[in-house]
Design an enzyme around this catalytic site. Structure first.
Site, mmCIF file in Angstrom:
data_model
loop_
_atom_site.group_PDB
_atom_site.id
_atom_site.type_symbol
_atom_site.label_atom_id
_atom_site.label_comp_id
_atom_site.label_asym_id
_atom_site.label_seq_id
_atom_site.Cartn_x
_atom_site.Cartn_y
_atom_site.Cartn_z
ATOM 1 N N GLN A 1 6.275 -8.663 33.344
ATOM 2 C CA GLN A 1 5.251 -9.476 32.688
ATOM 3 C C GLN A 1 4.525 -8.626 31.631
ATOM 4 O OE1 GLN A 1 5.163 -9.803 36.509
ATOM 5 N NE2 GLN A 1 6.877 -11.064 35.905
ATOM 6 N N LYS B 1 10.801 -5.277 27.182
ATOM 7 C CA LYS B 1 10.701 -4.122 28.102
ATOM 8 C C LYS B 1 12.089 -3.691 28.582
ATOM 9 C CE LYS B 1 8.031 -6.665 30.691
ATOM 10 N NZ LYS B 1 7.807 -7.799 29.769
ATOM 11 N N GLY C 1 12.313 -11.583 33.599
ATOM 12 C CA GLY C 1 13.674 -11.691 33.059
ATOM 13 C C GLY C 1 13.785 -10.636 31.977
ATOM 14 N N HIS C 2 14.488 -9.556 32.253
ATOM 15 C CA HIS C 2 14.587 -8.436 31.313
ATOM 16 C C HIS C 2 16.008 -8.355 30.771
ATOM 17 C CE1 HIS C 2 10.960 -6.293 33.401
ATOM 18 N NE2 HIS C 2 10.685 -7.499 32.957
ATOM 19 N N ASP D 1 7.819 -10.644 27.993
ATOM 20 C CA ASP D 1 8.998 -10.823 27.138
ATOM 21 C C ASP D 1 8.917 -10.022 25.843
ATOM 22 O OD1 ASP D 1 10.001 -12.640 29.011
ATOM 23 O OD2 ASP D 1 8.925 -14.304 28.078
HETATM 24 P P1 GDP Z 1 11.312 -8.426 28.616
HETATM 25 O O1 GDP Z 1 11.020 -9.456 29.635
HETATM 26 O O2 GDP Z 1 10.084 -7.744 28.117
HETATM 27 O O3 GDP Z 1 12.367 -7.448 29.044
HETATM 28 O O4 GDP Z 1 11.910 -9.219 27.348
HETATM 29 P P2 GDP Z 1 13.028 -10.386 27.390
HETATM 30 O O5 GDP Z 1 14.346 -9.764 27.623
HETATM 31 O O6 GDP Z 1 12.606 -11.486 28.276
HETATM 32 O O7 GDP Z 1 12.884 -10.961 25.915
HETATM 33 C C1 GDP Z 1 13.129 -10.182 24.795
HETATM 34 C C2 GDP Z 1 14.260 -10.851 23.986
HETATM 35 O O8 GDP Z 1 14.303 -10.299 22.698
HETATM 36 C C3 GDP Z 1 15.640 -10.612 24.576
HETATM 37 O O9 GDP Z 1 16.441 -11.726 24.300
HETATM 38 C C4 GDP Z 1 16.126 -9.400 23.813
HETATM 39 O O10 GDP Z 1 17.550 -9.324 23.754
HETATM 40 C C5 GDP Z 1 15.545 -9.648 22.461
HETATM 41 N N1 GDP Z 1 15.193 -8.449 21.690
HETATM 42 C C6 GDP Z 1 14.662 -7.278 22.130
HETATM 43 N N2 GDP Z 1 14.377 -6.476 21.083
HETATM 44 C C7 GDP Z 1 14.738 -7.132 19.969
HETATM 45 C C8 GDP Z 1 14.664 -6.834 18.568
HETATM 46 O O11 GDP Z 1 14.193 -5.789 18.147
HETATM 47 N N3 GDP Z 1 15.112 -7.792 17.699
HETATM 48 C C9 GDP Z 1 15.617 -8.979 18.132
HETATM 49 N N4 GDP Z 1 16.023 -9.850 17.215
HETATM 50 N N5 GDP Z 1 15.715 -9.295 19.438
HETATM 51 C C10 GDP Z 1 15.259 -8.396 20.342
HETATM 52 P P1 IMO Z 2 8.870 -10.664 31.931
HETATM 53 O O1 IMO Z 2 8.880 -9.529 32.926
HETATM 54 C C1 IMO Z 2 6.697 -14.087 30.299
HETATM 55 C C2 IMO Z 2 4.196 -16.330 33.109
HETATM 56 C C3 IMO Z 2 4.606 -17.739 33.435
HETATM 57 C C4 IMO Z 2 3.249 -18.355 33.682
HETATM 58 C C5 IMO Z 2 2.488 -17.235 34.376
HETATM 59 C C6 IMO Z 2 2.491 -17.341 35.893
HETATM 60 O O2 IMO Z 2 10.225 -11.196 31.632
HETATM 61 O O3 IMO Z 2 8.074 -10.293 30.728
HETATM 62 P P2 IMO Z 2 4.317 -16.892 37.769
HETATM 63 O O4 IMO Z 2 5.654 -17.510 38.020
HETATM 64 O O5 IMO Z 2 4.359 -15.409 37.599
HETATM 65 O O6 IMO Z 2 3.293 -17.297 38.796
HETATM 66 O O7 IMO Z 2 3.817 -17.536 36.375
HETATM 67 O O8 IMO Z 2 3.129 -16.034 34.000
HETATM 68 N N1 IMO Z 2 5.250 -15.310 33.342
HETATM 69 C C7 IMO Z 2 5.922 -14.695 32.367
HETATM 70 N N2 IMO Z 2 5.889 -14.892 31.029
HETATM 71 N N3 IMO Z 2 7.476 -13.120 30.835
HETATM 72 C C8 IMO Z 2 7.495 -12.895 32.165
HETATM 73 O O9 IMO Z 2 8.141 -11.860 32.725
HETATM 74 C C9 IMO Z 2 6.728 -13.737 33.000
HETATM 75 N N4 IMO Z 2 6.532 -13.816 34.334
HETATM 76 C C10 IMO Z 2 5.625 -14.758 34.528
HETATM 77 O O10 IMO Z 2 5.277 -18.324 32.351
HETATM 78 O O11 IMO Z 2 2.596 -18.588 32.451
HETATM 79 MG MG MG Z 3 11.364 -11.488 29.982
#
Ligand code: GDP
Ligand code: IMO
Ligand code: MG
Length: 430
Positions: free
Chosen positions: A228, A20, A44-45, A17
């Site tokens: 991840q 990416k 979840g991206h 998270d």
């Molecule tokens: P990923 O799994 O690495 O793609 O990241 P996620 O999308 O799960 O989580 C990142 C969260 O931070 C999302 O809700 C983005 O919209 C938000 N986000 C990304 N970059 C920034 C930033 O620079 N500032 C803020 N405030 N939010 C951001």
């Molecule tokens: P993105 O791509 C954050 C964590 C789960 C748990 C561990 C194992 O959005 O960054 P799993 O279901 O993969 O067997 O869970 O990994 N986890 C993540 N945490 N971002 C993710 O994906 C994750 N995918 C799995 O919370 O701790």
């Molecule tokens: Mg994510």
């Protein structure tokens, strides 16, 4: 031809998270292909621009851009039903999904018994649970490593599919029923369902390894999208509180069939602080009002499960480990704006574990949770960086913060994200 590296991997440098999805979306304009190499719909991206908001799970973030070809690589575990749902949702939001989405025939399928086993095991583990996303990821990779997994290619051969489902379902049913006292699955129904999914997915199924190498040979630019983060890697992460795939850059080679010489640059995405979802070590965790502030201001709630994310200060031991194992060429530092209101901001420079100092992540200590982080304290900038697009605009304290990270990780921060939207970004390299 530009002088930019042709193929770039974008990977998570912390516990997931990191943003990416935003970085892949931002950079992929210059690329022809975006490929995922591991994981499944545990990811979840998020991609945001203007008033648009997309949450990608299995499908590479590049799909939002028309003209980009997207591949789900052989290293992934794919729940066909979840994939069809994601395609339908994206189409409903106006995203074109036709020949631009391809699936490797060697990727593995997640079946409903994988998900049931994931949930049953977590419940049985009680307080020792991993805190998985409950999507069946671990059990699906177990089937793969156990050599009885069902691959995407098997969906195209009804006889093979029936035999494999009958065999694996009988075995998994026995575990569900006898060990976990859970409901079992009817192999006939699974077969019918998966045959139906196969019909819908068939036009997208290809030999992903042959295809991506053809693209590379033809001079197309490929972006490898990690899911991840490095600390959730099955080998290099905080085992057993990890996911079941290789999230590190090495996963690109095995998860797509791409040789190392074709990965020209590796970008590690890191938040300006740290979060993690689920159990396991988190040395810089803040269980106080400051942690709550990070969670609220950073909107730190899981994209997939909605769970509150654990929050804490930036951890350089994690980033140094990520930099070494992945050979990071650059860091994309995200969510700097979330730190805007702090009086003081801390960065963990090392830990003391049983009297010994560690400046990278010590694997042996994971189980003990006995870290004494050593912090450097920075003066907060106490002004808004939200939406800034040039480094020069940043307050002096924020510049110092970024430069310290560069010095300590010996890696350049080439991208700074100052908001969730594509346009809220500082690019420090042409
Ligand atoms: P990923 O799994 O690495 O793609 O990241 P996620 O999308 O799960 O989580 C990142 C969260 O931070 C999302 O809700 C983005 O919209 C938000 N986000 C990304 N970059 C920034 C930033 O620079 N500032 C803020 N405030 N939010 C951001
Ligand atoms: P993105 O791509 C954050 C964590 C789960 C748990 C561990 C194992 O959005 O960054 P799993 O279901 O993969 O067997 O869970 O990994 N986890 C993540 N945490 N971002 C993710 O994906 C994750 N995918 C799995 O919370 O701790
Ligand atoms: Mg994510």
């Amino acid at each position: 031809m530009t002088d930019r590296p042709r193929n770039v991997a974008v990977i998570g440098a912390q516990w997931g998270d990191e943003g990416k999805g935003k970085i892949v979306d931002l950079l992929c304009e210059d690329f022809d292909v975006v490929a995922r190499y591991q994981g499944g719909h545990n990811a979840g991206h998020t991609v945001k621009f203007a008033d648009k908001h997309f949450a990608l799970r299995l499908i590479p973030s590049g799909i939002i851009h028309p003209q980009k070809l997207c591949l789900l690589g052989n290293g992934m575990v794919i729940d066909p039903e979840a994939l069809l749902e994601e395609i339908a949702n994206l189409r409903a939001a106006g995203v074109v999904i036709e020949e631009n989405l391809l699936i490797s025939d060697s990727a593995h399928c997640i079946l409903p018994y994988h998900k049931a086993l994931d949930l049953a095991r977590e419940e049985a583990a009680g307080t020792a649970k991993i805190g998985t996303t409950g999507r069946g990821i671990g059990p699906a990779y177990e089937s793969k490593a156990g050599r009885y997994g069902i691959r995407i290619a098997d969906l195209l051969d009804p006889d093979v599919l029936r035999q494999k489902i009958e065999f694996t379902c009988a075995e998994r049913n026995a575990v569900l029923r006898d060990v976990y006292k859970r409901d079992t699955f009817d192999p006939k129904k699974l077969y019918d369902d998966y045959l139906r999914f196969a019909e819908q997915l068939a036009p997208r199924i290809i030999n992903g390894t042959v295809w991506i190498n053809e693209q590379i040979r033809a001079g197309k630019r490929v972006m490898f999208e990690g899911a991840q983060g490095m600390m959730l890697d099955i080998d290099h992460g905080t085992y057993p509180f990890v996911t079941s795939s290789n999230t590190v850059v090495g996963g690109v080679c095995t998860g797509l069939g791409v040789a190392p010489k074709h990965i020209h640059e590796v970008i590690g995405v890191a938040k300006a602080y740290t979060t993690r979802v689920g159990g396991g070590a988190f040395p810089t965790e803040l269980n106080d009002a400051m942690g709550e502030h990070l969670r609220k201001r950073g909107n730190e709630f899981g994209t997939v499960t909605g769970r509150p994310r654990r929050t804490g200060w930036l951890d350089l031991a994690v980033l140094r480990t990520a930099s070494t194992i992945n050979g990071l060429d650059a860091i994309a530092l995200t969510k700097l704006d979330v730190l805007d209101e702090f009086e003081e901001i801390r960065i963990c420079t090392a830990y003391k574990v049983h009297g010994k100092t560690w400046n990278t992540f010590p694997a042996f200590a994971v189980a003990h949770h006995d870290y004494q982080p050593e912090y450097k304290t920075f003066k907060g900038w106490k002004s808004s960086t939200a939406g800034m697009t040039t480094f020069e605009e940043l307050p002096a304290e924020a510049k110092d913060y970024v430069r310290f990270i560069e010095d300590e990780t010996e890696t350049r921060v080439t991208i700074i994200s100052t908001g969730p939207r594509r346009e809220e970004t500082i690019l420090r390299r042409s």
